[in-house]
Design a protein around this motif. Sequence first.
Motif, PDB file in Angstrom:
ATOM      1  N   TYR A 106       5.153  12.393   7.050  1.00 13.05           N
ATOM      2  CA  TYR A 106       3.589  12.806   7.673  1.00 13.05           C
ATOM      3  C   TYR A 106       3.468  11.291   6.887  1.00 13.05           C
ATOM      4  O   TYR A 106       2.800  10.673   6.772  1.00 13.05           O
ATOM      5  CB  TYR A 106       3.135  14.130   7.359  1.00 13.05           C
ATOM      6  N   LYS A 137       4.897   8.306   7.923  1.00 14.25           N
ATOM      7  CA  LYS A 137       4.142   7.891   8.938  1.00 14.25           C
ATOM      8  C   LYS A 137       2.527   6.738   8.763  1.00 14.25           C
ATOM      9  O   LYS A 137       1.719   5.824   8.864  1.00 14.25           O
ATOM     10  CB  LYS A 137       3.721   8.148   9.961  1.00 14.25           C
ATOM     11  N   GLU A 160       3.320   3.622   6.491  1.00 17.26           N
ATOM     12  CA  GLU A 160       3.467   2.295   7.703  1.00 17.26           C
ATOM     13  C   GLU A 160       2.256   1.535   7.803  1.00 17.26           C
ATOM     14  O   GLU A 160       2.844   0.572   7.831  1.00 17.26           O
ATOM     15  CB  GLU A 160       4.396   2.217   8.819  1.00 17.26           C
TER      16      GLU A 160
END
Length: 137
Positions: free
Chosen positions: A30, A33, A36
Motif C-alpha cells: 500500500y 504504491k 511511487e
Amino acid sequence: MYFLSCFPFPSVPSESDPIQPTLRETIEAYFAKHLETDLEDLQYRSYKTYEEGHGRIDERTYYLTRIPADFPLKKEWPWVKAIGYSLRVSQQGDGPQSCEVRYYIVSRYLSRKRFGEEVRGALGHRIDALNVGCDIP
C-alpha cells in the motif's frame, strides 16, 4: 487507550498464524504504491524530526493514514484504524548514509506529533520493529 504495534513478524507465514505476514505485505505494498506518486493521492498526517549527536545525524519522517475503505484485511483486523510508515536516514560522520523503514498498525488515528513520539518511544512505550533497508543514492 489505544494500541500501536510495529511488525516483528517473520516474512514467511507460519502454520500457527499465516495472517501476520500477509498484513505486513499488504501494508508494505500500500505504501509502496503511494510512494511511487509522492503520496499525492493519499490523505495522511506527517511529522519530521532532525537530530544531531554522538557524531551522527538522524532525519526521521513519520506518515500515518486511516485504513482505506477497500483494505483487504479489514475483516481479519477490525480494530486497526490507521497504518503508519516511518523512515530514518542516518549519516555517521563522513561514512555512507543508511536508512531504515518501519510499518505500523494503530487502533486510533493519532495526531501526527503523537504518532512520531510514540514511534520514537518518547512516551515510554516499547515498540518492536521490522527494519527494512533501503537504497540511498
